[in-house]
Structure formats: C-alpha cells, structure tokens
Design an enzyme around this catalytic site. Structure first.
Site, PDB file in Angstrom:
ATOM      1  N   HIS A  18      -2.466  16.881  -1.682  1.00 36.77           N
ATOM      2  CA  HIS A  18      -3.248  17.766  -2.552  1.00 36.77           C
ATOM      3  C   HIS A  18      -4.727  17.749  -2.145  1.00 36.77           C
ATOM      4  O   HIS A  18      -5.195  16.850  -1.452  1.00 36.77           O
ATOM      5  CB  HIS A  18      -3.095  17.350  -4.017  1.00 36.77           C
ATOM      6  CG  HIS A  18      -3.620  15.978  -4.311  1.00 36.77           C
ATOM      7  ND1 HIS A  18      -4.966  15.702  -4.433  1.00 36.77           N
ATOM      8  CD2 HIS A  18      -2.977  14.809  -4.490  1.00 36.77           C
ATOM      9  CE1 HIS A  18      -5.126  14.418  -4.679  1.00 36.77           C
ATOM     10  NE2 HIS A  18      -3.943  13.847  -4.725  1.00 36.77           N
ATOM     11  N   GLU A  89       2.624  10.357  -7.657  1.00 37.70           N
ATOM     12  CA  GLU A  89       1.979   9.224  -6.998  1.00 37.70           C
ATOM     13  C   GLU A  89       2.384   7.926  -7.696  1.00 37.70           C
ATOM     14  O   GLU A  89       2.900   7.936  -8.814  1.00 37.70           O
ATOM     15  CB  GLU A  89       0.464   9.425  -7.006  1.00 37.70           C
ATOM     16  CG  GLU A  89      -0.349   8.371  -6.263  1.00 37.70           C
ATOM     17  CD  GLU A  89      -0.042   8.270  -4.783  1.00 37.70           C
ATOM     18  OE1 GLU A  89       1.076   7.806  -4.438  1.00 37.70           O
ATOM     19  OE2 GLU A  89      -0.911   8.619  -3.956  1.00 37.70           O
TER      20      GLU A  89
END
Length: 196
Positions: A18, A89
């Site tokens: 990202h 994550e």
C-alpha cells in the site's frame, strides 16, 4: 510449440505494498490500526495503476485495512476485487504505533522477525495465515494474481513462496507502493522482479 506448465498455481503473482501513511513515513508499526493513506500517496497509487493496468489479472485481492483497500481501488481504477482477512498486516499488540528505536530502548536488540510482540500476533500465527493463502493460490486455476497488502506480509509471503523459513523474510525490504513479481523457472518458484 510452447513449453507445458510444469508447476502448480498461477504463472505470476504480483504483490504491491500500500501507499505511504503518516505512520509508515515515521517507521511506526501499523498492524491492525487502520491508518489512512496520505493524500500524496493516492496520486502515487494512480500513477502505479497506469502501469499495472497494462497487465491482465485473473484474480485481484486486497487486505481489509483501508490503506490497502484504497490503494487497490486506485490501482484497479474502481474495478472489483476480493477483500481477504488473511492479507491483513501482523497484529503488533503493545508495539502498535511504536518505532523499532522506541522498542529497543526497553528491549535492546529486539527484532520484529525473531522476537515476540506482547499481546500481539506471533510470527507463527501470521505464517499460518500466509501459508493458507499460498496453498489456495497453488491449488487455483488462476493464470495471474494481483495482491495489495502490507510490507511485512508481502515479505513473509515472498519467503514462503521461495520455501524459506519465516524469519528469512528479514532478507527482503520493500518501500511503499513497491512491486514484487513472483513466478517460476520451470518447476522452481522464483522472484521475477522486486521494487518498482
């Protein structure tokens, strides 16, 4: 006559980290904390998307966290993608929002790849998630896949793609909006590209 496919799974898996967040620019651990993209990162993601859209993907997936989902939206120019919780994550527990330097003031020589995170997710638990998706991809009929996720997740997935121990993910480094291309040389899994 083309050489027949002699490996399992997609021909290529492209992984994109990202875009930048306020925390990532300061080196702060952001696992489950839903830190948004910086506005400048949105413009950068659109530019990367212009390159990515030249490729064709049978499957596009994203982490559920907004910084990854928004990056995926910008990369894919609004086309639909699968949101998969396994792509989130690592949960850094008590270390969420801290930098390595701040953690090492209390725990000298602490390392995210070899030491625990109190009240967070162990590396083994994260590896279980990564391996689950890895197996699913290998069993799929997709010719190519695009995955938008997070720095540590992508590094761990790369290590597992190559058959390495989870701690060996420390050997890889990936900047925001970095692109990783994984594939094959005959039956052997390889890294086809790393970085931008």
């Amino acid at each position: 006559m083309s050489e027949s496919k002699n490996h399992r799974g997609p021909e290529t898996v492209v992984l994109i980290r990202h875009g930048k967040t306020e925390w990532s620019t300061k080196g702060r651990f952001a696992g489950r904390m839903d830190v948004p993209l910086l506005s400048s990162a949105e413009f950068e993601a659109i530019e990367v998307g212009d390159r990515i859209r030249r490729m064709s993907f049978d499957m596009v997936m994203s982490s559920p966290l907004s910084r990854a989902r928004r990056t995926a939206q910008l990369l894919c120019s609004g086309e639909e993608f699968i949101v998969d919780d396994r792509l989130r994550e690592r949960d850094y527990g008590d270390y969420e929002g801290l930098t390595t330097a701040e953690i090492r003031r209390r725990h000298p020589r602490w390392n995210v790849w070899s030491d625990d995170v109190p009240n967070g997710e162990t590396l083994e638990e994260m590896t279980y998630r990564v391996d689950s998706l890895h197996r699913e991809l290998l069993d799929s009929s997709a010719g190519s896949a695009l995955i938008v996720a997070h720095g540590h997740w992508i590094r761990l997935f790369t290590a597992r793609w190559l058959g390495l121990h989870p701690r060996q993910a420390a050997l890889f480094r990936l900047e925001a909006l970095g692109i990783v291309k994984l594939g094959w040389e005959r039956e052997s899994p390889v890294v086809l590209g790393w970085g931008n």
